[in-house]
Design a protein around this motif. Structure first.
Motif, mmCIF file in Angstrom:
data_model
loop_
_atom_site.group_PDB
_atom_site.id
_atom_site.type_symbol
_atom_site.label_atom_id
_atom_site.label_comp_id
_atom_site.label_asym_id
_atom_site.label_seq_id
_atom_site.Cartn_x
_atom_site.Cartn_y
_atom_site.Cartn_z
ATOM 1 N N ILE A 7 -13.663 45.424 -8.436
ATOM 2 C CA ILE A 7 -14.738 44.931 -7.500
ATOM 3 C C ILE A 7 -14.616 43.529 -7.494
ATOM 4 O O ILE A 7 -14.595 42.780 -6.206
ATOM 5 N N LEU A 8 -14.655 42.755 -8.455
ATOM 6 C CA LEU A 8 -14.589 41.127 -8.568
ATOM 7 C C LEU A 8 -13.500 40.668 -7.847
ATOM 8 O O LEU A 8 -13.263 39.816 -7.134
ATOM 9 N N LEU A 9 -12.281 41.409 -8.053
ATOM 10 C CA LEU A 9 -10.961 40.964 -7.289
ATOM 11 C C LEU A 9 -11.096 41.202 -5.888
ATOM 12 O O LEU A 9 -10.578 40.369 -5.270
ATOM 13 N N LYS A 46 -22.845 34.986 -2.513
ATOM 14 C CA LYS A 46 -23.561 34.986 -3.952
ATOM 15 C C LYS A 46 -22.397 34.439 -4.874
ATOM 16 O O LYS A 46 -22.050 34.873 -6.175
ATOM 17 N N SER A 47 -21.738 33.461 -4.357
ATOM 18 C CA SER A 47 -20.606 32.481 -5.365
ATOM 19 C C SER A 47 -20.916 32.291 -6.544
ATOM 20 O O SER A 47 -20.096 32.460 -7.230
ATOM 21 N N PRO A 48 -22.152 31.678 -6.779
ATOM 22 C CA PRO A 48 -22.171 31.293 -8.205
ATOM 23 C C PRO A 48 -22.254 32.587 -9.163
ATOM 24 O O PRO A 48 -21.630 32.460 -10.121
ATOM 25 N N TYR A 49 -22.934 33.659 -8.828
ATOM 26 C CA TYR A 49 -23.179 34.823 -9.647
ATOM 27 C C TYR A 49 -21.905 35.459 -9.753
ATOM 28 O O TYR A 49 -21.249 35.950 -10.967
ATOM 29 N N VAL A 50 -20.865 35.546 -8.512
ATOM 30 C CA VAL A 50 -19.233 35.998 -8.754
ATOM 31 C C VAL A 50 -18.654 35.115 -9.788
ATOM 32 O O VAL A 50 -17.851 35.933 -10.402
ATOM 33 N N ALA A 51 -18.791 34.039 -9.638
ATOM 34 C CA ALA A 51 -17.934 33.266 -10.244
ATOM 35 C C ALA A 51 -18.356 33.320 -11.892
ATOM 36 O O ALA A 51 -17.515 33.427 -12.776
ATOM 37 N N VAL A 52 -19.561 33.376 -12.245
ATOM 38 C CA VAL A 52 -20.092 33.699 -13.558
ATOM 39 C C VAL A 52 -19.550 35.024 -13.902
ATOM 40 O O VAL A 52 -18.954 35.190 -15.195
ATOM 41 N N CYS A 53 -19.472 36.022 -13.049
ATOM 42 C CA CYS A 53 -18.976 37.302 -13.514
ATOM 43 C C CYS A 53 -17.319 37.316 -13.642
ATOM 44 O O CYS A 53 -17.043 37.894 -14.551
ATOM 45 N N CYS A 54 -16.840 36.549 -13.045
ATOM 46 C CA CYS A 54 -15.296 36.379 -13.114
ATOM 47 C C CYS A 54 -14.889 35.640 -14.276
ATOM 48 O O CYS A 54 -14.078 36.272 -15.215
ATOM 49 N N VAL A 55 -15.799 34.640 -14.919
ATOM 50 C CA VAL A 55 -15.452 34.067 -16.086
ATOM 51 C C VAL A 55 -15.862 35.037 -17.146
ATOM 52 O O VAL A 55 -15.134 34.993 -18.279
ATOM 53 N N VAL A 56 -17.083 35.578 -17.224
ATOM 54 C CA VAL A 56 -17.293 36.679 -18.230
ATOM 55 C C VAL A 56 -16.224 37.769 -18.194
ATOM 56 O O VAL A 56 -15.857 37.969 -19.454
ATOM 57 N N MET A 57 -15.497 38.331 -17.072
ATOM 58 C CA MET A 57 -14.689 39.299 -17.292
ATOM 59 C C MET A 57 -13.384 38.555 -17.838
ATOM 60 O O MET A 57 -12.766 39.538 -18.570
ATOM 61 N N ALA A 58 -13.069 37.513 -17.407
ATOM 62 C CA ALA A 58 -11.760 36.940 -17.828
ATOM 63 C C ALA A 58 -11.961 36.653 -19.496
ATOM 64 O O ALA A 58 -10.920 36.921 -20.128
ATOM 65 N N PHE A 59 -13.034 36.286 -19.871
ATOM 66 C CA PHE A 59 -13.256 36.105 -21.312
ATOM 67 C C PHE A 59 -13.033 37.376 -22.183
ATOM 68 O O PHE A 59 -12.581 37.449 -23.074
#
Length: 65
Positions: A7-9, A46-59
């Motif tokens: 979904i994030l991708l 919602k780009s800040p929220y999406v960006a945080v989710c991407c960083v958490v997912m990558a981690f």
């Protein structure tokens, strides 16, 4: 976990495609292809929220699995 990654991708890809060629996604706002337009809108608004989710997912992919 994998569904969230997909979904994030999808959101990030649709937002990127819309930034390059807006007419490609804007002509399909309804129906099955409207999902891509909605994902692009989520990615833009919602780009800040999406960006945080991407960083958490990558981690989590790099260090947890």
């Amino acid at each position: 976990m994998h569904l969230l990654t997909v979904i994030l991708l999808l959101i990030c890809t649709c937002a990127y495609i819309r930034s390059l060629a807006p007419s490609l996604l804007d002509k399909n706002k309804t129906g099955l292809l409207g999902i891509f337009w909605k994902c692009a809108r989520i990615g833009e608004r919602k780009s800040p929220y999406v960006a945080v989710c991407c960083v958490v997912m990558a981690f989590s992919i790099l260090f947890v699995q």
